[in-house]
Design a protein around this motif. Structure first.
Motif, PDB file in Angstrom:
ATOM      1  N   SER A   1       0.819  -1.214   0.000  1.00  0.00           N
ATOM      2  CA  SER A   1       0.000   0.000   0.000  1.00  0.00           C
ATOM      3  C   SER A   1       0.852   1.262   0.000  1.00  0.00           C
ATOM      4  O   SER A   1       0.336   2.365  -0.159  1.00  0.00           O
ATOM      5  N   TYR A   2       2.160   1.101   0.166  1.00  0.00           N
ATOM      6  CA  TYR A   2       3.085   2.233   0.132  1.00  0.00           C
ATOM      7  C   TYR A   2       3.798   2.237  -1.226  1.00  0.00           C
ATOM      8  O   TYR A   2       4.612   1.341  -1.499  1.00  0.00           O
ATOM      9  N   PRO A   3       3.508   3.198  -2.098  1.00  0.00           N
ATOM     10  CA  PRO A   3       4.106   3.205  -3.444  1.00  0.00           C
ATOM     11  C   PRO A   3       5.623   3.107  -3.435  1.00  0.00           C
ATOM     12  O   PRO A   3       6.216   2.391  -4.244  1.00  0.00           O
ATOM     13  N   ARG A   4       6.267   3.823  -2.509  1.00  0.00           N
ATOM     14  CA  ARG A   4       7.736   3.785  -2.466  1.00  0.00           C
ATOM     15  C   ARG A   4       8.228   2.398  -2.070  1.00  0.00           C
ATOM     16  O   ARG A   4       9.237   1.914  -2.602  1.00  0.00           O
ATOM     17  N   ALA A   5       7.538   1.748  -1.160  1.00  0.00           N
ATOM     18  CA  ALA A   5       7.926   0.396  -0.752  1.00  0.00           C
ATOM     19  C   ALA A   5       7.811  -0.569  -1.922  1.00  0.00           C
ATOM     20  O   ALA A   5       8.695  -1.413  -2.153  1.00  0.00           O
ATOM     21  N   LEU A   6       6.749  -0.439  -2.687  1.00  0.00           N
ATOM     22  CA  LEU A   6       6.541  -1.316  -3.837  1.00  0.00           C
ATOM     23  C   LEU A   6       7.628  -1.102  -4.882  1.00  0.00           C
ATOM     24  O   LEU A   6       8.210  -2.047  -5.420  1.00  0.00           O
ATOM     25  N   ARG A   7       7.921   0.169  -5.144  1.00  0.00           N
ATOM     26  CA  ARG A   7       8.921   0.498  -6.159  1.00  0.00           C
ATOM     27  C   ARG A   7      10.308  -0.006  -5.762  1.00  0.00           C
ATOM     28  O   ARG A   7      11.007  -0.642  -6.554  1.00  0.00           O
ATOM     29  N   ILE A   8      10.701   0.260  -4.525  1.00  0.00           N
ATOM     30  CA  ILE A   8      12.036  -0.135  -4.078  1.00  0.00           C
ATOM     31  C   ILE A   8      12.125  -1.648  -3.905  1.00  0.00           C
ATOM     32  O   ILE A   8      13.164  -2.265  -4.205  1.00  0.00           O
TER      33      ILE A   8
ATOM     34  N   ARG B   1       1.485  -8.628  -7.022  1.00  0.00           N
ATOM     35  CA  ARG B   1       1.696  -7.184  -7.051  1.00  0.00           C
ATOM     36  C   ARG B   1       1.836  -6.644  -8.470  1.00  0.00           C
ATOM     37  O   ARG B   1       1.895  -5.434  -8.668  1.00  0.00           O
ATOM     38  N   LEU B   2       1.888  -7.513  -9.461  1.00  0.00           N
ATOM     39  CA  LEU B   2       2.161  -7.098 -10.843  1.00  0.00           C
ATOM     40  C   LEU B   2       1.157  -6.069 -11.351  1.00  0.00           C
ATOM     41  O   LEU B   2       1.521  -5.103 -12.027  1.00  0.00           O
ATOM     42  N   ALA B   3      -0.092  -6.240 -11.006  1.00  0.00           N
ATOM     43  CA  ALA B   3      -1.133  -5.327 -11.506  1.00  0.00           C
ATOM     44  C   ALA B   3      -1.043  -3.944 -10.875  1.00  0.00           C
ATOM     45  O   ALA B   3      -1.625  -2.982 -11.407  1.00  0.00           O
ATOM     46  N   ASP B   4      -0.324  -3.796  -9.775  1.00  0.00           N
ATOM     47  CA  ASP B   4      -0.243  -2.515  -9.063  1.00  0.00           C
ATOM     48  C   ASP B   4       0.933  -1.651  -9.497  1.00  0.00           C
ATOM     49  O   ASP B   4       1.083  -0.528  -9.012  1.00  0.00           O
ATOM     50  N   LEU B   5       1.758  -2.152 -10.403  1.00  0.00           N
ATOM     51  CA  LEU B   5       3.017  -1.489 -10.716  1.00  0.00           C
ATOM     52  C   LEU B   5       2.908  -0.529 -11.891  1.00  0.00           C
ATOM     53  O   LEU B   5       2.179  -0.781 -12.850  1.00  0.00           O
ATOM     54  N   GLU B   6       3.673   0.574 -11.796  1.00  0.00           N
ATOM     55  CA  GLU B   6       3.780   1.500 -12.913  1.00  0.00           C
ATOM     56  C   GLU B   6       4.720   0.910 -13.973  1.00  0.00           C
ATOM     57  O   GLU B   6       5.346  -0.121 -13.769  1.00  0.00           O
ATOM     58  N   LYS B   7       4.824   1.596 -15.106  1.00  0.00           N
ATOM     59  CA  LYS B   7       5.520   1.051 -16.270  1.00  0.00           C
ATOM     60  C   LYS B   7       6.909   0.500 -15.967  1.00  0.00           C
ATOM     61  O   LYS B   7       7.178  -0.685 -16.209  1.00  0.00           O
ATOM     62  N   CYS B   8       7.797   1.340 -15.455  1.00  0.00           N
ATOM     63  CA  CYS B   8       9.181   0.906 -15.262  1.00  0.00           C
ATOM     64  C   CYS B   8       9.276  -0.209 -14.235  1.00  0.00           C
ATOM     65  O   CYS B   8      10.043  -1.165 -14.402  1.00  0.00           O
ATOM     66  N   ASP B   9       8.494  -0.113 -13.166  1.00  0.00           N
ATOM     67  CA  ASP B   9       8.507  -1.153 -12.143  1.00  0.00           C
ATOM     68  C   ASP B   9       7.907  -2.445 -12.674  1.00  0.00           C
ATOM     69  O   ASP B   9       8.365  -3.539 -12.318  1.00  0.00           O
ATOM     70  N   ALA B  10       6.890  -2.339 -13.521  1.00  0.00           N
ATOM     71  CA  ALA B  10       6.303  -3.534 -14.135  1.00  0.00           C
ATOM     72  C   ALA B  10       7.316  -4.235 -15.026  1.00  0.00           C
ATOM     73  O   ALA B  10       7.389  -5.469 -15.068  1.00  0.00           O
ATOM     74  N   GLU B  11       8.117  -3.445 -15.754  1.00  0.00           N
ATOM     75  CA  GLU B  11       9.174  -4.026 -16.581  1.00  0.00           C
ATOM     76  C   GLU B  11      10.160  -4.803 -15.723  1.00  0.00           C
ATOM     77  O   GLU B  11      10.556  -5.925 -16.064  1.00  0.00           O
ATOM     78  N   ARG B  12      10.580  -4.205 -14.596  1.00  0.00           N
ATOM     79  CA  ARG B  12      11.523  -4.889 -13.710  1.00  0.00           C
ATOM     80  C   ARG B  12      10.910  -6.153 -13.128  1.00  0.00           C
ATOM     81  O   ARG B  12      11.591  -7.177 -12.995  1.00  0.00           O
ATOM     82  N   ALA B  13       9.648  -6.077 -12.746  1.00  0.00           N
ATOM     83  CA  ALA B  13       8.985  -7.250 -12.174  1.00  0.00           C
ATOM     84  C   ALA B  13       8.919  -8.384 -13.193  1.00  0.00           C
ATOM     85  O   ALA B  13       9.195  -9.548 -12.877  1.00  0.00           O
TER      86      ALA B  13
END
Length: 417
Positions: free
Chosen positions: A253-260, A290-302
């Motif tokens: 639920s924390y965008p920064r936590a998800l991204r990092i 968590r894949l559906a919650d990610l923005e473009k660049c983070d989705a690419e990394r995932a």
């Protein structure tokens, strides 16, 4: 101001000439005055100086001193004018935050690094530095202008971590993660196993911010260390995979936590020898959910991480066992970016080459249409090759070991971001 300037209309209202920056001709948001007495918008005059100009734009007088003095009176007049024309849709210019003063930054760094100062005073200095760093990129540049600043922060971070000074360490960590470390600094941390173990323990701290900051620094150190032996030593710690995966699983639920969390897990999985530890920590389930919650660049990394993990038997089995894996991967084809399409196709190829069930699920999810579109699209050549090979695999039901989960498979390249 020159009389030949065209009137500037803002929401239908003409902006007074003396409110306009002589460089951009736009309404000034942060007016500053040079030694020549001319006033400009801060962003415009800083850009002017950054391109190598050494004269005042209006007077053309040479400038040896580019000190910018905030013009508070003019800024208040501009704000009053904006408020007076609010009914016409003019938005008030916000009061800008003043950039960090180098002398103040130097004083704060000395206060924070001096062991003779009370811990509370050192913490207070770090908190002020953190606030300045968060305000702007320019402030971060001022703080790190002396290269020794990051070294100071590292020494504070890895100093005595007793309960008396633990808050001091954590505040140093919060400031340090705002800066990009050089290779030498990353190697210095990576080569000291005690420092890495300390960071791994912070991944389970009661403070969410501390956990996220620790994962961020671990990712920075891994990405900035060239030595494969040091990277392997870091990723060989079970606690790191468990901590990073837990951040993805429980702090989504924390965008920064998800991204990092995604960035850290991807960087860890670039080390082939320890990918099985990610699977053991539950990374497969965490990534898919968590894949559906990610923005473009983070989705690419995932997706890149999923492909990497699908190359090892335990990873392929873990992803194949999750009911959402294949449908989600099919859905991501041509939906995010060329890179995402490439990684999704590569992961599907690894899964389908080892599982009849995955092949059936992929066909049922509509993968054939997606792959045909990829082949005809402007995607990368690697994405097209993966799509073509997956089409042949699904059509002919090649043996399970014909493609395999191999890192030597030429068109399955996943590279660091």
């Amino acid at each position: 101001m020159p009389g030949g300037l065209e009137p500037l209309d803002l929401a239908g209202e003409q902006v007074p000439y003396h409110f306009r920056c002589p460089i951009s001709l736009e309404l000034m948001r942060d007016p500053v005055t040079l030694a020549t007495g001319q006033t400009y918008d801060r962003a415009s005059i800083e850009s002017w100086a950054a391109t190598g100009n050494t004269t005042c734009p209006v007077t053309r007088a040479p400038l040896s001193d580019f000190t910018l003095i905030p013009n508070h009176t003019l800024r208040r007049l501009i704000q009053d004018w904006c408020v007076g024309n609010r009914a016409l849709g003019v938005e008030r210019v916000p009061t800008p935050k003043q950039p960090a003063d180098p002398a103040t930054v130097t004083s704060l760094l000395k206060q924070a690094s001096s062991v003779s100062n009370p811990v509370s005073a050192r913490i207070s200095a770090l908190v002020r530095l953190k606030g300045l760093a968060r305000d702007s990129e320019k402030n971060r540049s001022v703080i790190c202008f002396p290269d020794k600043a990051r070294g100071m922060l590292m020494r504070i971070l890895f100093s005595d971590s007793s309960s008396r000074s633990s808050e001091l360490n954590q505040e140093a960590l919060a400031v340090l993660v705002m800066f990009q470390l050089c290779e030498f600094e990353c190697t210095e941390i990576a080569s000291d196993l005690n420092k890495v173990i300390y960071l791994s323990k912070l991944l389970f701290h009661s403070s969410i911010e501390v956990r996220i900051n620790s994962a961020s620094l671990i990712e920075t150190v891994l990405a900035g260390t060239r030595s494969s032996d040091l990277r392997s030593a870091i990723s060989n710690l079970d606690e790191i995979f468990a901590g990073v995966t837990d951040i993805l699983r429980n702090l989504s639920s924390y965008p920064r936590a998800l991204r990092i969390g995604v960035r850290a897990l991807f960087t860890l999985c670039l080390v082939k020898q320890t990918r099985h530890k990610a699977v053991q920590a539950g990374a497969a389930e965490a990534l898919i959910e968590r894949l559906a919650d990610l923005e473009k660049c983070d989705a690419e990394r995932a997706l890149a991480t999923i492909e990497l993990l699908c190359r090892i038997p335990s990873g392929s089995s873990a992803f194949a066992a999750h009911a959402l894996t294949v449908p989600l991967l099919v859905k991501r084809i041509l939906k995010i970016s060329d890179k995402a399409t490439e990684y999704a196709a590569g992961a599907l190829m690894a899964l389908c080459s080892g599982s009849e069930r995955s092949r059936r699920e992929a066909v049922s999810a509509g993968v054939l249409t997606q792959l045909l579109l990829v082949v005809q699209s402007d995607c990368t050549e690697r994405a097209k090759r993966k799509a073509q090979m997956l089409l042949r695999l699904l059509r002919n039901s090649w043996p399970d070991d014909s493609i395999g989960n191999s890192d030597d498979f030429g068109c399955s390249e996943v590279v660091p971001f």
